[in-house]
Scaffold this motif. Structure first.
Motif, mmCIF file in Angstrom:
data_model
loop_
_atom_site.group_PDB
_atom_site.id
_atom_site.type_symbol
_atom_site.label_atom_id
_atom_site.label_comp_id
_atom_site.label_asym_id
_atom_site.label_seq_id
_atom_site.Cartn_x
_atom_site.Cartn_y
_atom_site.Cartn_z
ATOM 1 N N GLU A 1 0.832 -1.206 0.000
ATOM 2 C CA GLU A 1 0.000 0.000 0.000
ATOM 3 C C GLU A 1 0.869 1.261 0.000
ATOM 4 O O GLU A 1 0.571 2.228 -0.706
ATOM 5 N N SER A 2 1.958 1.235 0.770
ATOM 6 C CA SER A 2 2.845 2.407 0.812
ATOM 7 C C SER A 2 3.487 2.654 -0.553
ATOM 8 O O SER A 2 3.659 3.809 -0.965
ATOM 9 N N GLN B 1 0.787 4.167 -2.849
ATOM 10 C CA GLN B 1 0.522 5.571 -2.538
ATOM 11 C C GLN B 1 1.663 6.465 -3.005
ATOM 12 O O GLN B 1 1.419 7.545 -3.527
#
Length: 152
Positions: free
Chosen positions: A71-72, A75
């Motif tokens: 997810e990081s 993003q």
């Protein structure tokens, strides 16, 4: 920092033709680059060398699979840069190991979000550092700057 990376690509045919870090820093300063940008670029290049060295043994093993982005990573990188990395891998320009080096070096940059132009420069520098053979059309795609193309 990205301007310095492009400058290195344009002025040094291979990574071995680059002078030592001290000499390179002086040449970059003489070319008009800011010292903070020079320090950041040289640090990024050291990180590239370290990451590449860690991955040397892996680069010989063939591997295929689906890369699932954390997810990081999603993003920070964004959809367009991830799509471009996937494109480069699908065309064979990036092996899975080189893909991971590109992602690592992208995540090591400051400033979010990552742009398509920045990911192209990072991929170009990773391929340059490996002295990889790059198809002419892929090289053109890496060098194309869509931001300025819209102005014509």
């Amino acid at each position: 920092m990205f301007d310095i990376l492009v400058y290195l690509f344009e002025n040094y045919y291979t990574p071995e033709s680059c002078p030592s870090a001290d000499v390179l820093a002086k040449r970059l300063a003489a070319a008009g680059f800011e010292h903070t940008d020079i320090d950041e670029a040289l640090g990024w290049l050291v990180g590239l060398a370290e990451t590449t060295e860690q991955c040397v043994g892996l680069s010989r093993s063939p591997g295929r699979g689906t890369r699932v982005y954390a997810e990081s990573e999603q993003q920070f990188l964004g959809a367009e840069p991830i799509g471009f990395i996937t494109f480069l891998e699908a065309t064979g320009a990036l092996s899975p190991v080189l893909r991971e080096i590109v992602i690592d070096r992208a995540m090591a940059t400051s400033g979010s979000p990552m742009t398509l132009q920045k990911i192209k420069i990072i991929a170009l520098m990773v391929l340059w550092s490996q002295e990889a053979e790059v198809d002419h059309l892929i090289l053109e795609e890496l060098l194309r700057d869509d931001e300025y193309r819209l102005l014509h």
